[in-house]
Design a protein around this motif. Sequence first.
Motif, PDB file in Angstrom:
ATOM      1  N   GLU A 126       0.819  -1.216   0.000  1.00  0.00           N
ATOM      2  CA  GLU A 126       0.000   0.000   0.000  1.00  0.00           C
ATOM      3  C   GLU A 126       0.851   1.264   0.000  1.00  0.00           C
ATOM      4  O   GLU A 126       0.499   2.262  -0.627  1.00  0.00           O
ATOM      5  CB  GLU A 126      -0.918   0.001   1.228  1.00  0.00           C
ATOM      6  N   SER A 127       1.981   1.209   0.693  1.00  0.00           N
ATOM      7  CA  SER A 127       2.811   2.412   0.813  1.00  0.00           C
ATOM      8  C   SER A 127       3.767   2.604  -0.357  1.00  0.00           C
ATOM      9  O   SER A 127       4.076   3.744  -0.717  1.00  0.00           O
ATOM     10  CB  SER A 127       3.619   2.363   2.117  1.00  0.00           C
TER      11      SER A 127
ATOM     12  N   SER B 187       8.094  -2.926  -3.006  1.00  0.00           N
ATOM     13  CA  SER B 187       8.558  -2.629  -1.652  1.00  0.00           C
ATOM     14  C   SER B 187       8.533  -3.872  -0.777  1.00  0.00           C
ATOM     15  O   SER B 187       9.439  -4.105   0.030  1.00  0.00           O
ATOM     16  CB  SER B 187       7.678  -1.543  -1.023  1.00  0.00           C
TER      17      SER B 187
ATOM     18  N   THR C  70      10.559   3.010   7.106  1.00  0.00           N
ATOM     19  CA  THR C  70       9.254   2.408   7.407  1.00  0.00           C
ATOM     20  C   THR C  70       9.148   1.004   6.837  1.00  0.00           C
ATOM     21  O   THR C  70       8.644   0.078   7.495  1.00  0.00           O
ATOM     22  CB  THR C  70       8.116   3.283   6.839  1.00  0.00           C
TER      23      THR C  70
ATOM     24  N   LYS D  25       4.664   7.168  14.555  1.00  0.00           N
ATOM     25  CA  LYS D  25       4.942   7.860  13.300  1.00  0.00           C
ATOM     26  C   LYS D  25       5.945   8.975  13.566  1.00  0.00           C
ATOM     27  O   LYS D  25       5.648   9.949  14.253  1.00  0.00           O
ATOM     28  CB  LYS D  25       3.662   8.426  12.695  1.00  0.00           C
TER      29      LYS D  25
ATOM     30  N   GLU E  19       6.260  11.452   7.689  1.00  0.00           N
ATOM     31  CA  GLU E  19       5.357  10.910   6.681  1.00  0.00           C
ATOM     32  C   GLU E  19       5.889   9.619   6.061  1.00  0.00           C
ATOM     33  O   GLU E  19       5.140   8.812   5.521  1.00  0.00           O
ATOM     34  CB  GLU E  19       5.120  11.941   5.582  1.00  0.00           C
ATOM     35  N   THR E  20       7.209   9.431   6.135  1.00  0.00           N
ATOM     36  CA  THR E  20       7.821   8.253   5.508  1.00  0.00           C
ATOM     37  C   THR E  20       8.468   7.307   6.508  1.00  0.00           C
ATOM     38  O   THR E  20       9.125   6.362   6.118  1.00  0.00           O
ATOM     39  CB  THR E  20       8.886   8.694   4.483  1.00  0.00           C
TER      40      THR E  20
ATOM     41  N   GLU F  49       7.486   5.136   9.878  1.00  0.00           N
ATOM     42  CA  GLU F  49       6.441   4.706  10.785  1.00  0.00           C
ATOM     43  C   GLU F  49       6.625   3.241  11.162  1.00  0.00           C
ATOM     44  O   GLU F  49       6.981   2.410  10.343  1.00  0.00           O
ATOM     45  CB  GLU F  49       5.071   4.912  10.117  1.00  0.00           C
TER      46      GLU F  49
END
Length: 424
Positions: A84-85, A90, A230, A387, A390-391, A393
Amino acid sequence: MSEKVLDVHEKPKMGHWLTLSLQHMFAMFGATILVPQLVGLSPAIALLTSGIATIVFIIVTRFQVPAYLGSSFAFIIPIQVATESGGIGSAMIGSTFVALVYGIISLIIWKTGSGWIMNVLPPIVVAPVIIVIGLALAPTAVGMASTVNNEYNLLHFSAALVTLSAAIICLMFFKGIISLMPILIGIIVGYIYSAAIGILDFTKVIEAKVLVFPEMLIPGVDYDFVVTPTLLLVMVPIAIVTISEHIGHQLVLGRIVERDYIKDPGLHRSLLGDGLGTLLSGLIGGPPKTTYGENIGVLAITRVYSVYVILGAAVFAIIFSFFGKVMALIATIPTAVLGGISILLFGIIASSGLRMLVDHKVDFGNQRNLVIASVILVIGIGGASIKFSETFEIEGMALAAIVGVVLNLVLPGKTTKKLTDETA
């Protein structure tokens, strides 16, 4: 201990060899193809890489350990999150770093022995994380079983219930090899029922070629090789669970074949073989690997411990992955059928964590144990996250595993109880 039919290094006669190897392939087949179906990977590449990984494992362990490597369920949620990310690439990159962790730990064990890892990963840490793996997937299983396009569908749910019922009957009322293949048999029965109620589409099967090269995902060719903090923190901590699972399987397998695999060929070799299998799988688009309890069960029932039978199963898996018609048929399995079997399978995963706590006699009157288990369960099932940006987490299962290890190391009153041959 029952008398063995074939020992580890003995070869069966050719006719028996083919039959015994096919038996092992079908024992792992259902679970191995279910994982890629759930995370958006190719079932063909999952079969291909399971065969390759098993051959690599047997070579690394010097033809001493008759274990089959299939798709790992522990990585379902991490792969979904990573996809999803940053896309499916990934998740594949994350798999290679999981393999790197295996390599590093196997090197340390080779130099220092295996006692330390048994202490870092006691049952009070591993068992709750295993429970989290099963229960965190529960909404996914129910959604797959009962909804179509996010709307409830009774017809599809009936297919899920038939699938679930068939798997339960297989487990409860049959013995021998049949009882070891509830996933495969449940899927077959559910598939037949789905055909009867008209929710199957055979168009892709008709259009598919007989022989098709499995669809690979090569880093730098099919996707960009990008590593983020992340990504690493979503995938890598799950190695805590799979390494513990690996150790448990080696202990049980050793007890069945009357060998001490922790000492010879050594835990460092078996972990390295597992890691290399996962590495090669990730590099061509397959899911992470783990040794399969289903195949250990087949060994126990047949008393045929031959490593050459396992090699035969690996070769059959590789051959099957090139049959386009077979893979197209697998792709037509309704989501409801997969959901029905997942209800049982994910529940069994969670229950196996409970069983580990019972088998190891973990005392929940001890406040230390109560705290560790409670925190792991709520953080993991609740989907808690840290978190940093934003990148960057850490969330859910990965965070729960990390917190569990840290709590076990820092809280006072630690005991020496760890995974042992008697309770694995």
